[in-house]
Design a protein around this motif. Structure first.
Motif, PDB file in Angstrom:
ATOM      1  N   THR A  83       0.783  -1.242   0.000  1.00 41.77           N
ATOM      2  CA  THR A  83       0.000   0.000   0.000  1.00 41.77           C
ATOM      3  C   THR A  83       0.811   1.286   0.000  1.00 41.77           C
ATOM      4  O   THR A  83       0.243   2.367  -0.135  1.00 41.77           O
ATOM      5  N   SER A  84       2.141   1.195   0.138  1.00 37.27           N
ATOM      6  CA  SER A  84       2.926   2.425   0.222  1.00 37.27           C
ATOM      7  C   SER A  84       3.183   3.068  -1.133  1.00 37.27           C
ATOM      8  O   SER A  84       3.560   4.233  -1.214  1.00 37.27           O
ATOM      9  N   SER A  85       3.026   2.316  -2.229  1.00 40.66           N
ATOM     10  CA  SER A  85       3.105   2.859  -3.587  1.00 40.66           C
ATOM     11  C   SER A  85       4.422   3.582  -3.861  1.00 40.66           C
ATOM     12  O   SER A  85       4.431   4.726  -4.304  1.00 40.66           O
ATOM     13  N   LEU A  86       5.540   2.912  -3.598  1.00 40.00           N
ATOM     14  CA  LEU A  86       6.822   3.492  -3.966  1.00 40.00           C
ATOM     15  C   LEU A  86       6.958   3.566  -5.487  1.00 40.00           C
ATOM     16  O   LEU A  86       7.522   4.500  -6.029  1.00 40.00           O
ATOM     17  N   VAL A  87       6.454   2.541  -6.173  1.00 40.85           N
ATOM     18  CA  VAL A  87       6.541   2.506  -7.625  1.00 40.85           C
ATOM     19  C   VAL A  87       5.483   3.430  -8.208  1.00 40.85           C
ATOM     20  O   VAL A  87       4.285   3.234  -7.990  1.00 40.85           O
ATOM     21  N   PRO A  88       5.878   4.470  -8.948  1.00 41.78           N
ATOM     22  CA  PRO A  88       4.891   5.398  -9.506  1.00 41.78           C
ATOM     23  C   PRO A  88       4.133   4.790 -10.678  1.00 41.78           C
ATOM     24  O   PRO A  88       4.734   4.214 -11.590  1.00 41.78           O
ATOM     25  N   SER A  90       2.750   6.343 -12.959  1.00 44.95           N
ATOM     26  CA  SER A  90       3.048   7.132 -14.144  1.00 44.95           C
ATOM     27  C   SER A  90       4.352   6.711 -14.815  1.00 44.95           C
ATOM     28  O   SER A  90       4.600   7.046 -15.982  1.00 44.95           O
ATOM     29  N   GLY A  91       5.201   5.979 -14.063  1.00 45.51           N
ATOM     30  CA  GLY A  91       6.498   5.620 -14.593  1.00 45.51           C
ATOM     31  C   GLY A  91       7.489   6.769 -14.571  1.00 45.51           C
ATOM     32  O   GLY A  91       8.573   6.677 -15.142  1.00 45.51           O
ATOM     33  N   ARG A  92       7.150   7.861 -13.904  1.00 45.00           N
ATOM     34  CA  ARG A  92       7.994   9.054 -13.873  1.00 45.00           C
ATOM     35  C   ARG A  92       8.699   9.164 -12.520  1.00 45.00           C
ATOM     36  O   ARG A  92       8.102   8.944 -11.479  1.00 45.00           O
ATOM     37  N   ALA A  97       7.563   7.568  -4.720  1.00 45.12           N
ATOM     38  CA  ALA A  97       7.188   7.702  -3.298  1.00 45.12           C
ATOM     39  C   ALA A  97       6.235   8.866  -3.060  1.00 45.12           C
ATOM     40  O   ALA A  97       6.230   9.469  -1.980  1.00 45.12           O
ATOM     41  N   ALA A  98       5.390   9.161  -4.044  1.00 46.66           N
ATOM     42  CA  ALA A  98       4.522  10.342  -3.965  1.00 46.66           C
ATOM     43  C   ALA A  98       3.512  10.265  -2.825  1.00 46.66           C
ATOM     44  O   ALA A  98       3.104  11.293  -2.283  1.00 46.66           O
TER      45      ALA A  98
END
Length: 205
Positions: A83-88, A90-92, A97-98
């Motif tokens: 759930t931390s969503s380190l991988v964007p 958007s691929g940008r 880590a947004a």
């Protein structure tokens, strides 16, 4: 039967987790107990009170305090990585880590639990294996997140250490704005590192 056990049983009837949710609910309760009161507060009775069930149910599911602790840590790590969503999406690199600060703020007990275990492992060698597994899982997650940005192994270790420090700081100080500012600075560092490694790169996309 004592009044305490009767009251505990009544609470369990009112708030007992639904079918298929019991084990996860108990692990989440264990994490909250430790996150708020430290490992010394981790007992069957405390977890049962937090989950709204009888303490016998906790013993039935886990058998020992060490098993409860180990499985709670595994639950924590899995939940954090998923759930931390380190991988964007958007691929940008600008989005790396947004959502980290928001993720920490949503459930700080999950992170506090892990830091409590890390600290306790410095006093209890038998817990070090669990901490090693914890760090290995997070290193793998950071490595995977940065793989598409051509980041060196050395820089990946630096990023991991920086993220670990930022999470700890937010958990202990409750300052998500500072976390977000630091993440922005970390992205700029990564962009500069990539540009230096690949002179032909013209941006951070």
């Amino acid at each position: 039967m004592t009044a305490e056990v009767e009251a505990d049983g009544e609470a369990g009837q009112e708030a007992r987790p639904g079918y298929g949710e019991g084990r996860g609910a108990l692990l989440a309760a264990a994490v909250r107990v430790v996150g708020r009161g430290g490992l010394r507060k981790l007992t069957y009775r405390a977890v049962a009170a937090e989950a709204g069930v009888t303490h016998g149910l906790v013993a039935h599911h886990f058998g020992s305090r060490d098993t409860l602790l180990e499985e709670a840590l595994r639950w924590c790590v899995t939940r954090s990585i998923e759930t931390s969503s380190l991988v964007p999406a958007s691929g940008r690199l600008e989005d790396f880590a947004a959502t980290l600060a928001e993720f920490i703020a949503a459930d700080p007990d999950v992170q506090a639990f892990q830091y409590e275990l890390k600290l306790e492992a410095s006093r209890r060698p038998e817990l070090r294996h669990h901490v090693d597994l914890l760090y290995d899982a997070y290193r793998d997650a950071v490595r995977e997140a940065l793989a598409c940005f051509d980041v060196s192994q050395e820089m990946t270790e630096i990023v991991f250490a920086a993220l670990d420090g930022l999470v700890f700081h937010q958990v202990t100080s409750g300052a998500p704005d500072r976390t977000e500012e630091s993440i922005d600075a970390l992205r700029r560092l990564l962009a500069a590192h990539r540009a230096q490694a690949s002179p032909q790169a013209t941006g951070v996309h």
